[in-house]
Design a protein around this motif. Structure first.
Motif, PDB file in Angstrom:
ATOM      1  N   PHE A  84       0.830  -1.210   0.000  1.00 47.99           N
ATOM      2  CA  PHE A  84       0.000   0.000   0.000  1.00 47.99           C
ATOM      3  C   PHE A  84       0.864   1.260   0.000  1.00 47.99           C
ATOM      4  O   PHE A  84       2.012   1.252   0.436  1.00 47.99           O
ATOM      5  CB  PHE A  84      -0.896   0.056   1.248  1.00 47.99           C
ATOM      6  N   GLN A  85       0.225   2.348  -0.417  1.00 46.57           N
ATOM      7  CA  GLN A  85       0.904   3.643  -0.384  1.00 46.57           C
ATOM      8  C   GLN A  85       1.280   4.008   1.057  1.00 46.57           C
ATOM      9  O   GLN A  85       2.371   4.466   1.334  1.00 46.57           O
ATOM     10  CB  GLN A  85      -0.036   4.692  -0.984  1.00 46.57           C
ATOM     11  N   ASN A  86       0.346   3.781   1.966  1.00 45.86           N
ATOM     12  CA  ASN A  86       0.597   4.124   3.364  1.00 45.86           C
ATOM     13  C   ASN A  86       0.838   2.839   4.166  1.00 45.86           C
ATOM     14  O   ASN A  86      -0.084   2.056   4.382  1.00 45.86           O
ATOM     15  CB  ASN A  86      -0.627   4.870   3.929  1.00 45.86           C
ATOM     16  N   PRO A  87       2.102   2.607   4.612  1.00 50.50           N
ATOM     17  CA  PRO A  87       2.395   1.349   5.298  1.00 50.50           C
ATOM     18  C   PRO A  87       1.557   1.148   6.559  1.00 50.50           C
ATOM     19  O   PRO A  87       1.291   0.019   6.967  1.00 50.50           O
ATOM     20  CB  PRO A  87       3.887   1.460   5.627  1.00 50.50           C
ATOM     21  N   ASP A  88       1.135   2.260   7.172  1.00 52.14           N
ATOM     22  CA  ASP A  88       0.405   2.141   8.438  1.00 52.14           C
ATOM     23  C   ASP A  88      -0.976   1.502   8.255  1.00 52.14           C
ATOM     24  O   ASP A  88      -1.615   1.093   9.219  1.00 52.14           O
ATOM     25  CB  ASP A  88       0.298   3.510   9.115  1.00 52.14           C
ATOM     26  N   ASP A  89      -1.435   1.393   6.993  1.00 55.14           N
ATOM     27  CA  ASP A  89      -2.675   0.674   6.722  1.00 55.14           C
ATOM     28  C   ASP A  89      -2.470  -0.836   6.752  1.00 55.14           C
ATOM     29  O   ASP A  89      -3.424  -1.597   6.686  1.00 55.14           O
ATOM     30  CB  ASP A  89      -3.239   1.055   5.330  1.00 55.14           C
ATOM     31  N   GLN A  90      -1.192  -1.268   6.786  1.00 55.27           N
ATOM     32  CA  GLN A  90      -0.912  -2.707   6.678  1.00 55.27           C
ATOM     33  C   GLN A  90      -0.192  -3.296   7.887  1.00 55.27           C
ATOM     34  O   GLN A  90      -0.230  -4.494   8.091  1.00 55.27           O
ATOM     35  CB  GLN A  90      -0.028  -2.970   5.438  1.00 55.27           C
ATOM     36  N   ILE A  91       0.483  -2.435   8.671  1.00 60.64           N
ATOM     37  CA  ILE A  91       1.345  -2.961   9.743  1.00 60.64           C
ATOM     38  C   ILE A  91       0.561  -3.077  11.054  1.00 60.64           C
ATOM     39  O   ILE A  91      -0.033  -2.110  11.505  1.00 60.64           O
ATOM     40  CB  ILE A  91       2.570  -2.030   9.952  1.00 60.64           C
ATOM     41  N   ALA A  97      10.166  -8.421  12.433  1.00 61.60           N
ATOM     42  CA  ALA A  97      10.236  -9.811  11.967  1.00 61.60           C
ATOM     43  C   ALA A  97       8.851 -10.466  11.993  1.00 61.60           C
ATOM     44  O   ALA A  97       8.479 -11.205  11.076  1.00 61.60           O
ATOM     45  CB  ALA A  97      11.222 -10.601  12.833  1.00 61.60           C
ATOM     46  N   ALA A  98       8.077 -10.183  13.043  1.00 67.13           N
ATOM     47  CA  ALA A  98       6.730 -10.776  13.141  1.00 67.13           C
ATOM     48  C   ALA A  98       5.851 -10.265  12.014  1.00 67.13           C
ATOM     49  O   ALA A  98       5.063 -11.012  11.421  1.00 67.13           O
ATOM     50  CB  ALA A  98       6.111 -10.447  14.497  1.00 67.13           C
ATOM     51  N   GLU A  99       5.999  -8.981  11.709  1.00 69.28           N
ATOM     52  CA  GLU A  99       5.194  -8.387  10.640  1.00 69.28           C
ATOM     53  C   GLU A  99       5.532  -9.044   9.293  1.00 69.28           C
ATOM     54  O   GLU A  99       4.641  -9.433   8.531  1.00 69.28           O
ATOM     55  CB  GLU A  99       5.461  -6.876  10.581  1.00 69.28           C
ATOM     56  N   VAL A 100       6.840  -9.167   9.025  1.00 65.23           N
ATOM     57  CA  VAL A 100       7.267  -9.716   7.726  1.00 65.23           C
ATOM     58  C   VAL A 100       6.887 -11.199   7.616  1.00 65.23           C
ATOM     59  O   VAL A 100       6.590 -11.698   6.532  1.00 65.23           O
ATOM     60  CB  VAL A 100       8.784  -9.469   7.524  1.00 65.23           C
ATOM     61  N   GLY A 101       6.852 -11.895   8.758  1.00 64.22           N
ATOM     62  CA  GLY A 101       6.524 -13.328   8.724  1.00 64.22           C
ATOM     63  C   GLY A 101       5.040 -13.617   8.826  1.00 64.22           C
ATOM     64  O   GLY A 101       4.603 -14.757   8.631  1.00 64.22           O
ATOM     65  N   TYR A 102       4.241 -12.585   9.092  1.00 69.67           N
ATOM     66  CA  TYR A 102       2.828 -12.814   9.427  1.00 69.67           C
ATOM     67  C   TYR A 102       2.070 -13.567   8.333  1.00 69.67           C
ATOM     68  O   TYR A 102       1.421 -14.588   8.581  1.00 69.67           O
ATOM     69  CB  TYR A 102       2.138 -11.478   9.734  1.00 69.67           C
ATOM     70  N   LEU A 138      10.203   3.119  14.195  1.00 71.15           N
ATOM     71  CA  LEU A 138      11.048   3.382  13.016  1.00 71.15           C
ATOM     72  C   LEU A 138      10.366   4.426  12.133  1.00 71.15           C
ATOM     73  O   LEU A 138       9.144   4.552  12.145  1.00 71.15           O
ATOM     74  CB  LEU A 138      11.249   2.076  12.232  1.00 71.15           C
ATOM     75  N   PRO A 139      11.167   5.161  11.334  1.00 70.15           N
ATOM     76  CA  PRO A 139      10.555   6.205  10.498  1.00 70.15           C
ATOM     77  C   PRO A 139       9.646   5.626   9.411  1.00 70.15           C
ATOM     78  O   PRO A 139       9.768   4.444   9.052  1.00 70.15           O
ATOM     79  CB  PRO A 139      11.756   6.901   9.849  1.00 70.15           C
ATOM     80  N   LEU A 140       8.773   6.474   8.887  1.00 70.24           N
ATOM     81  CA  LEU A 140       7.820   6.066   7.850  1.00 70.24           C
ATOM     82  C   LEU A 140       8.537   5.446   6.644  1.00 70.24           C
ATOM     83  O   LEU A 140       8.080   4.450   6.076  1.00 70.24           O
ATOM     84  CB  LEU A 140       7.000   7.284   7.407  1.00 70.24           C
ATOM     85  N   SER A 141       9.678   6.051   6.249  1.00 74.00           N
ATOM     86  CA  SER A 141      10.394   5.535   5.068  1.00 74.00           C
ATOM     87  C   SER A 141      10.846   4.093   5.313  1.00 74.00           C
ATOM     88  O   SER A 141      10.866   3.275   4.386  1.00 74.00           O
ATOM     89  CB  SER A 141      11.596   6.433   4.750  1.00 74.00           C
ATOM     90  N   VAL A 142      11.188   3.766   6.558  1.00 71.17           N
ATOM     91  CA  VAL A 142      11.596   2.392   6.886  1.00 71.17           C
ATOM     92  C   VAL A 142      10.358   1.489   6.971  1.00 71.17           C
ATOM     93  O   VAL A 142      10.376   0.337   6.519  1.00 71.17           O
ATOM     94  CB  VAL A 142      12.399   2.367   8.212  1.00 71.17           C
ATOM     95  N   ARG A 143       9.266   2.027   7.511  1.00 75.62           N
ATOM     96  CA  ARG A 143       8.030   1.222   7.576  1.00 75.62           C
ATOM     97  C   ARG A 143       7.574   0.814   6.173  1.00 75.62           C
ATOM     98  O   ARG A 143       7.006  -0.251   5.983  1.00 75.62           O
ATOM     99  CB  ARG A 143       6.913   1.974   8.319  1.00 75.62           C
ATOM    100  N   LYS A 144       7.855   1.662   5.189  1.00 74.17           N
ATOM    101  CA  LYS A 144       7.489   1.280   3.819  1.00 74.17           C
ATOM    102  C   LYS A 144       8.270   0.044   3.386  1.00 74.17           C
ATOM    103  O   LYS A 144       7.741  -0.827   2.700  1.00 74.17           O
ATOM    104  CB  LYS A 144       7.741   2.435   2.838  1.00 74.17           C
TER     105      LYS A 144
END
Ligand SMILES: Nc1ncnc2c1ncn2[C@@H]1O[C@H](COP(=O)(O)OP(=O)(O)OP(=O)(O)O)[C@@H](O)[C@H]1O
Length: 267
Positions: A84-91, A97-102, A138-144
């Motif tokens: 998504f354009q806005n990572p906060d809609d997905q995290i 690690a938990a997020e990436v493995g979910y 972490l900053p938004l750019s990293v959350r992306k």
């Protein structure tokens, strides 16, 4: 049949807005496509139809030969990942690690394979040192990059990146370019929605221009960035290299920065 086949698809939202008006589009494995166009042109609606979040109101969207009407959104999403354009809609997990493995938990993979995929995706996205961090520290750019890593870990055949370069510095931009190149080399279909014309010029050979719910032009970067009618229809600015080349009376230079520099030196 191409892996992605959109035939005369329309999408009308419940409030009556006809966001997609009879779009046909196909893409095969290994292709990278940039979708460009003004705000409200229908880009997001189109890609949401590709990953099954939205179904066409009429017409068909087929992924790997099967209509998205015949699969659940989750089944389609296993083939078409969407950053998504806005990572906060997905995290929504507490660690990177938990997020990436979910999403991997829903796939039929053993634990060792899940861990391998998470480690590889973290490494590729420059997140290895952040694995145990809370994403929201972490900053938004990293959350992306966290949402990008999640899609890389699932390893879908199609990957949709919505405005991936927004807010990224040069290192981030280079990393995104490397990821796209890596995915393409592995036969993935990469589809990007972006307003960043330099990014398009440097990374995508195929460009789809949308305006008012329709595809108004399609072609390679050289052709599209010199198609003033299409650029105006989509209310887009030419990237600086072809714009300057045309202004200097050398439109044949196209996107080649070295040739432009040479033309400037010659005067
Ligand atoms: N959930 C919704 N309900 C009703 N109308 C919507 C909805 N989402 C988008 N639209 C409308 O559909 C049209 C296309 O929107 P869409 O978001 O697909 O365009 P876009 O090209 O992705 O724009 P942007 O670049 O601003 O993201 C617009 O008129 C928009 O207002």
């Amino acid at each position: 049949m191409a892996y992605i086949e959109v035939s005369e698809a329309t999408h009308t939202y419940p409030n009556g807005v006809e966001a997609i008006k009879g779009v046909s589009f196909a893409a095969g494995l290994g292709e990278s496509v940039a979708i460009i166009g003004q705000n409200g042109a229908g880009k997001t609606t189109l890609v949401k139809m590709l990953n099954g979040l939205l179904k066409p109101t009429s017409g068909e969207v087929r992924i790997d030969g099967v209509s998205t009407r015949e699969r659940t959104p989750a089944q389609t999403a296993r083939r078409v990942g969407y950053v998504f354009q806005n990572p906060d809609d997905q995290i929504f997990n507490n660690t990177v690690a938990a997020e990436v493995g979910y999403a991997l938990k829903r796939l039929d993979l053993d634990e060792a394979e899940r861990e391998r995929r998470v480690a590889e995706a973290l490494e590729r996205c420059g997140l290895a040192a952040d694995a145990e961090m809370n994403p929201y520290d972490l900053p938004l750019s990293v959350r992306k990059f966290i949402t990008l890593a999640s899609v890389l870990a699932v390893d879908t055949d199609v990957m949709i990146f919505d405005e991936p370069t927004a807010g990224q510095d040069l290192a981030g931009l280079n990393r995104i370019a490397e990821i796209i190149e890596y995915c393409q080399a592995r036969g993935k279909i990469i589809i990007t929605i972006t307003h960043d014309m330099e990014f398009v010029a440097q990374n995508f050979s195929r460009i789809v221009v949308m305006a008012n719910g329709r595809i108004v032009a399609e072609g390679n970067a050289d052709a599209i960035f010199h198609d003033t009618e299409a650029m105006q229809a989509a209310r887009l600015n030419q990237p600086i290299v072809p714009a300057l080349a045309a202004a200097l009376g050398h439109p044949e230079i196209g996107l080649d920065l070295d040739q432009l520099a040479e033309a400037l030196r010659r005067g």
